[in-house]
Motif scaffolding. Structure first.
Motif, PDB file in Angstrom:
ATOM      1  N   GLN A  79     -29.959 -17.763 -24.706  1.00  0.00           N
ATOM      2  CA  GLN A  79     -29.800 -16.583 -25.557  1.00  0.00           C
ATOM      3  C   GLN A  79     -28.949 -15.518 -24.869  1.00  0.00           C
ATOM      4  N   ASP A  80     -28.852 -15.602 -23.536  1.00  0.00           N
ATOM      5  CA  ASP A  80     -27.982 -14.689 -22.798  1.00  0.00           C
ATOM      6  C   ASP A  80     -26.550 -15.193 -22.853  1.00  0.00           C
ATOM      7  N   THR A  81     -25.601 -14.259 -22.716  1.00  0.00           N
ATOM      8  CA  THR A  81     -24.201 -14.672 -22.681  1.00  0.00           C
ATOM      9  C   THR A  81     -23.853 -15.219 -21.305  1.00  0.00           C
ATOM     10  N   PHE A  82     -22.916 -16.157 -21.307  1.00  0.00           N
ATOM     11  CA  PHE A  82     -22.399 -16.733 -20.060  1.00  0.00           C
ATOM     12  C   PHE A  82     -20.893 -16.728 -20.172  1.00  0.00           C
ATOM     13  N   PHE A  83     -20.229 -16.172 -19.153  1.00  0.00           N
ATOM     14  CA  PHE A  83     -18.774 -16.026 -19.233  1.00  0.00           C
ATOM     15  C   PHE A  83     -18.176 -16.098 -17.837  1.00  0.00           C
ATOM     16  N   VAL A  84     -17.179 -16.966 -17.654  1.00  0.00           N
ATOM     17  CA  VAL A  84     -16.473 -17.090 -16.378  1.00  0.00           C
ATOM     18  C   VAL A  84     -14.991 -16.889 -16.649  1.00  0.00           C
ATOM     19  N   PHE A  85     -14.331 -16.061 -15.820  1.00  0.00           N
ATOM     20  CA  PHE A  85     -12.900 -15.884 -15.971  1.00  0.00           C
ATOM     21  C   PHE A  85     -12.228 -15.929 -14.605  1.00  0.00           C
ATOM     22  N   ASP A  86     -10.939 -16.230 -14.625  1.00  0.00           N
ATOM     23  CA  ASP A  86     -10.144 -16.284 -13.399  1.00  0.00           C
ATOM     24  C   ASP A  86      -9.392 -14.963 -13.281  1.00  0.00           C
ATOM     25  N   PRO A  87      -9.728 -14.107 -12.306  1.00  0.00           N
ATOM     26  CA  PRO A  87      -9.065 -12.814 -12.191  1.00  0.00           C
ATOM     27  C   PRO A  87      -7.576 -12.928 -11.871  1.00  0.00           C
ATOM     28  N   PHE A 129     -21.963 -16.094 -26.221  1.00  0.00           N
ATOM     29  CA  PHE A 129     -20.898 -15.110 -25.986  1.00  0.00           C
ATOM     30  C   PHE A 129     -19.940 -15.051 -27.175  1.00  0.00           C
ATOM     31  N   SER A 130     -19.499 -16.202 -27.660  1.00  0.00           N
ATOM     32  CA  SER A 130     -18.567 -16.189 -28.787  1.00  0.00           C
ATOM     33  C   SER A 130     -19.236 -15.661 -30.049  1.00  0.00           C
ATOM     34  N   SER A 131     -20.528 -15.969 -30.219  1.00  0.00           N
ATOM     35  CA  SER A 131     -21.244 -15.494 -31.395  1.00  0.00           C
ATOM     36  C   SER A 131     -21.418 -13.980 -31.377  1.00  0.00           C
ATOM     37  N   ILE A 132     -21.831 -13.452 -30.224  1.00  0.00           N
ATOM     38  CA  ILE A 132     -22.069 -12.008 -30.120  1.00  0.00           C
ATOM     39  C   ILE A 132     -20.764 -11.229 -30.160  1.00  0.00           C
ATOM     40  N   SER A 133     -19.736 -11.718 -29.462  1.00  0.00           N
ATOM     41  CA  SER A 133     -18.470 -10.986 -29.398  1.00  0.00           C
ATOM     42  C   SER A 133     -17.694 -11.055 -30.707  1.00  0.00           C
ATOM     43  N   SER A 156     -13.415 -16.216 -31.779  1.00  0.00           N
ATOM     44  CA  SER A 156     -13.447 -17.679 -31.818  1.00  0.00           C
ATOM     45  C   SER A 156     -13.129 -18.223 -30.433  1.00  0.00           C
ATOM     46  N   ASP A 157     -13.435 -19.504 -30.236  1.00  0.00           N
ATOM     47  CA  ASP A 157     -13.124 -20.127 -28.958  1.00  0.00           C
ATOM     48  C   ASP A 157     -11.624 -20.081 -28.667  1.00  0.00           C
ATOM     49  N   GLU A 158     -10.813 -20.262 -29.702  1.00  0.00           N
ATOM     50  CA  GLU A 158      -9.357 -20.222 -29.519  1.00  0.00           C
ATOM     51  C   GLU A 158      -8.910 -18.830 -29.079  1.00  0.00           C
ATOM     52  N   GLU A 159      -9.498 -17.787 -29.688  1.00  0.00           N
ATOM     53  CA  GLU A 159      -9.148 -16.421 -29.296  1.00  0.00           C
ATOM     54  C   GLU A 159      -9.577 -16.135 -27.859  1.00  0.00           C
ATOM     55  N   ILE A 160     -10.783 -16.557 -27.499  1.00  0.00           N
ATOM     56  CA  ILE A 160     -11.270 -16.324 -26.132  1.00  0.00           C
ATOM     57  C   ILE A 160     -10.368 -17.035 -25.127  1.00  0.00           C
TER      58      ILE A 160
END
Length: 204
Positions: free
Chosen positions: A111-119, A131-135, A138-142
Motif C-alpha cells: 500500500q506504500d509507494t515504492f520508487f527508484v530513480f537514477d540521479p 505509486f502510479s495509482s496515487i500519482s 501512467s507507466d509510460e509517463e513515469i
C-alpha cells in the motif's frame, strides 16, 4: 561420445533411435519445422534451444546449431549438429526470473509507494502500482518524465537534496515531502530512503 554421455545411451543405441525419441515432446514441432526447411533446401543451418530426453526419463537443455551437408548438386547428404548443455544456465535464469516475479509481486501489493530513480540520468528505474495509482501518471509517463523534479516543488526538492547528501555520507532517517500528482494536487508523504550502491560502494 559426449552426446551419448549426456543422453545416457550407448552410440549403438543412439544410432537406432528415431529423432523424436530423444526430443522433449513440447520441443518436437519446432525442431521438425526447422529440419523440414533444411530438407527443402530453404535454409542451410539454424540455431535453437531445446530439451533432450535422457534414458532415465529426465532431460537437459541444449543450445544447438544444425548445418546441412549437401553434395555438389545441392542434395542433402546429412545433418551436422553441435550440441551444448546449457541446463545450468537455464536453471539460473529461471531462478532469477522467479525471484524477479516474486519481488515485483511483493512491491505491487504494497500500500506504500515504492520508487527508484537514477540521479545521473533523472530516469525512473523501478516503481510499484501504488505509486502510479496515487500519482496519476501512467507507466509510460513515469518512464519518460524526469525524476524527482516532476513529483515535488522546488522547496521540497532542495530539502530532499540536503537529505540525500546526508544519506550519501552514511546518515539515516526519514523526510516528509508533498508528492505533486498529475492533476496538480499534493499528497503529504513520509519517505524512508536508502542509497543503492554497486560492488565498489559507489552510489547507483
Amino acid at each position: 561420445p559426449a552426446l551419448c554421455k549426456l543422453l545416457q545411451y550407448s552410440e549403438e543405441e543412439l544410432l537406432q533411435m528415431p529423432f523424436g525419441h530423444v526430443t522433449y515432446p513440447d520441443d518436437s514441432a519446432k525442431s521438425l519445422e526447422y529440419l523440414q526447411l533444411l530438407v527443402d533446401n530453404k535454409i542451410d543451418s539454424f540455431e535453437d534451444e531445446k530439451r533432450y530426453l535422457k534414458k532415465d526419463g529426465g532431460y537437459f537443455w541444449a543450445s544447438i546449431k544444425v548445418d546441412a551437408v549437401r553434395d555438389d548438386d545441392g542434395n542433402l547428404l546429412h545433418f551436422f549438429t553441435h550440441v551444448m548443455d546449457i541446463t545450468e544456465a537455464k536453471n539460473a535464469n529461471e531462478a532469477l526470473q522467479a525471484e524477479k516475479d516474486f519481488t515485483e509481486t511483493s512491491l505491487d501489493t504494497q500500500q506504500d509507494t515504492f520508487f527508484v530513480f537514477d540521479p545521473a540520468t533523472a530516469k525512473a528505474v523501478r516503481w510499484n502500482r501504488t505509486f502510479s495509482s496515487i500519482s496519476g501518471y501512467s507507466d509510460e509517463e513515469i518512464t519518460n518524465l524526469p525524476a524527482p523534479q516532476t513529483y515535488y516543488n522546488s522547496d521540497d526538492l532542495q530539502r530532499a537534496g540536503e537529505f540525500i547528501e546526508g544519506l550519501l555520507k552514511g546518515e539515516k532517517g526519514t523526510i516528509e515531502l508533498d508528492l505533486v500528482c498529475k492533476d496538480g494536487h499534493t499528497i503529504p508523504t513520509e519517505y524512508n530512503a536508502a542509497v543503492i550502491r554497486d560492488a565498489d560502494n559507489n552510489p547507483k
